[in-house]
Motif scaffolding. Sequence first.
Motif, mmCIF file in Angstrom:
data_model
loop_
_atom_site.group_PDB
_atom_site.id
_atom_site.type_symbol
_atom_site.label_atom_id
_atom_site.label_comp_id
_atom_site.label_asym_id
_atom_site.label_seq_id
_atom_site.Cartn_x
_atom_site.Cartn_y
_atom_site.Cartn_z
ATOM 1 N N LEU A 1 0.831 -1.202 0.000
ATOM 2 C CA LEU A 1 0.000 0.000 0.000
ATOM 3 C C LEU A 1 0.869 1.257 0.000
ATOM 4 O O LEU A 1 1.808 1.387 0.785
ATOM 5 N N VAL A 2 0.542 2.195 -0.872
ATOM 6 C CA VAL A 2 1.164 3.524 -0.872
ATOM 7 C C VAL A 2 0.235 4.436 -0.072
ATOM 8 O O VAL A 2 -0.904 4.695 -0.475
ATOM 9 N N TYR A 3 0.714 4.893 1.076
ATOM 10 C CA TYR A 3 -0.108 5.624 2.041
ATOM 11 C C TYR A 3 0.467 7.031 2.166
ATOM 12 O O TYR A 3 1.627 7.207 2.544
ATOM 13 N N VAL A 4 -0.339 8.052 1.855
ATOM 14 C CA VAL A 4 0.128 9.439 1.836
ATOM 15 C C VAL A 4 -0.631 10.249 2.874
ATOM 16 O O VAL A 4 -1.864 10.308 2.851
ATOM 17 N N SER A 5 0.112 10.875 3.786
ATOM 18 C CA SER A 5 -0.471 11.737 4.813
ATOM 19 C C SER A 5 -0.101 13.188 4.540
ATOM 20 O O SER A 5 1.047 13.497 4.215
ATOM 21 N N MET A 6 -1.070 14.067 4.673
ATOM 22 C CA MET A 6 -0.862 15.509 4.561
ATOM 23 C C MET A 6 -1.444 16.164 5.798
ATOM 24 O O MET A 6 -2.519 15.784 6.254
ATOM 25 N N ILE B 1 4.256 7.961 3.145
ATOM 26 C CA ILE B 1 4.830 9.200 2.634
ATOM 27 C C ILE B 1 4.044 10.352 3.238
ATOM 28 O O ILE B 1 2.818 10.296 3.329
ATOM 29 N N SER B 2 4.729 11.399 3.668
ATOM 30 C CA SER B 2 4.004 12.518 4.271
ATOM 31 C C SER B 2 4.595 13.851 3.842
ATOM 32 O O SER B 2 5.770 13.954 3.486
#
Length: 764
Positions: free
Chosen positions: A498-503, A575-576
């Motif tokens: 899973l590619v997990y992106v937090s902003m 990734i954040s």
Amino acid sequence: MPGALDGVRVIDFGQYIAGPLVAELLAQNGADVVHIDPPGGPRLTGLPDAYLNRGKRRIMLDLHTEEDVDTAHRLCASADVVVENFRPGVMARLGLGGADLTGANPGLVHCSLPGFAATDPRSALPAWEGVVLSATAGYRRVREHWDWKARVLNEVDDPSRPLFTALPIASNTAALLGALRIVSALYRRERTGRGAVLEVPLAEAMLEVVGFHLEMPDFVGPREDLPKAFLGSFRCSDGGYLDQVPYPRSVRKLLEAAGEWDAWCAAGLSDLTRAFFDPEVKHVAERRFTDLVRTRPAAYWENLVQEQGSAAARVRTPQEWLNNEHARESRTVVDLEDPEFGRLSMAGIVLDLGETPTRVVPRSLPDGDADDVLAVQDRPARTAATGTGRAEAPLAGVSVVEVSQVVAGPIAGRLLADLGADVVKIANPAPDGNNGFHGSYTNRGKQTALLDVQDPDDVATVRAAVAASDVLLQNYAYGAIERYGLGYEELRNERRDLVYVSMGAYSRSGPWRHRRGHENQAVAVTGLSSRYGGEDGWPMYQPYLICDVGTGIMGAFGAVLGLYHRARTGTGQHISTSLTHLATLHQGTYLFAGDDAADARLPEPSGLDARGWSPLQRLYRAADGWLFLAVGPDQRPALLEALFVDDAGEDLVDDLGDRISAVLRQHTRSHWAAFLGSRGIAAQPVRDIGDVANDPVWHDRGVLRHSLNGEGKISPVLGVGSPPWPVPEHVLDHPGPLGAHTATVRRRYLDAASIGRQTSHAQP
């Protein structure tokens, strides 16, 4: 550990800001970047060079000589990516244009960042930063500014005049979009074997920044009930300033914590929501709030609000941010040993990747790596020799779940949809769910569903959607989404790919990671608002949501970096990025501290009286409004001859600005644009949102289009332009009411969950 772009070679011909910054972002993520300097060194020297050309090998080439042009061709033949930001046609005349280079190297990704597109009638215009910002409503009038107050209007002589900012917003945003599109093209190349010729004009990148206001022009304007009550910075007892979220519930929390709520109720101000719609109540409430904040120091208010779990920030200076503990621990600010200036503090990383860490490496000096570069110039390019050859969108077959609100997260999802991804947006069904501004700017091209993460059935639907998808985007505060079992650490146990992106507002590493915040707090805490207000002036926001927009672009960039890494390794990662990362990047060319840095900074005009950098690069009033005059160093004689025919030989130094101003007031903006333009000098009228929204060139190019906006009315909205791959038809669709696809999404993913894990897991 290798970066996500390990093994990718980039040839960077960029000068000034946009081109070098694109390449620096690629270098941060592991690309081998070779920067080409002209004879005499870069166009932007000193401290900006120490920031923009970090992590690159450098060689000096004179592209006016046949020998060095041949060297440039050989370097490009071994490259995966070429970046340049000259005016259209300049590189083509050297045989280094996109068509020439991809003809010889079919897997090459060529990215050009001109001021205006090659097919735009303004393509030959010298596209200085001030020219581009003027053409795109980047200089908003004082009265149109989203932070204007009576206190500000009282400090200016003409509320209709534009506010100047020295920040290179257009160049920075074009660089962010360029990085996103380059990596998207590389990901597509893994599947298709095709390279791409990309064009990311600075002017069209600015449309991404102003896009929200194109669609909803009344969001901020001169009406007495706008901007909303409690928006902006408030002076405290110690002379500092506080910026807090202006939502009624946030204001009430502050008043309760300060022991003032009962007094407000007694004064008939218990209904704070009225202050957002009733001008009379707004003025009374804001005046009372202003008086209250003045009774205590800024640090007191910041700490008080943080204890309540709400959002507020003490306005800091840029130098305070450079020394801030959170900025340093999160590497938003870094220290580097520069070969010219010694130890320097400066803007750091923009993305934090868990499995492929970003790196920031000191620059080399110009031509410092010439022997090394020439020794390996004939290395075969790492281009894909095989592939389907299909002309498809980069993210065709990629599934994305977006759990987000307000602006940054939705922009990231919309950009991925533009690139061909199947995006499902999960929104909060609560009436006060803070879903932000629903419309084409944030949510077109997606399916939207209203699901309650506190409802077990809806959580099951969300988890099933994640199980069937490649990317998860989320922009909730640290710890919020984790409470519902949707944090990365829990999901990765089920989905290693899973590619997990937090902003978020602040980086997810560092002591402030739990803090909440929005655009307002990001520009306050990083010193961005103090730059606009001037050294001793009242802090003011930038005129647009530049941090929200940039964070959305970086969120999409991070997602595609994650997909590219997964395509080569099979593993996903967390990734954040954050609003404060982007607020820091926007200051990058000015943000430095070090023993030898004080006297080497670029001049940075700021404050309400600023007009520009010099008499030859500044805003002037013509007979019918304002324009930006942009004169290059070699154009000064031509300007003096054009404006002062009788005394062009005089030494016009001390009063040059006044002399130019007096002449320009004699004719209209269109007169000067044509008269000076015929001499190769840019005199760009300052345009407002209405001018930009109806620009026929951008509508012809598909960069803007007329469609339903978030209020269900036909208005100008962002299009996708003409990318070098097919545009999926659905990305231009209006999303309909928020939650229009709730039943469809429930059926789709609960059915998938009932028959076992179903996933596309798109792999090139």
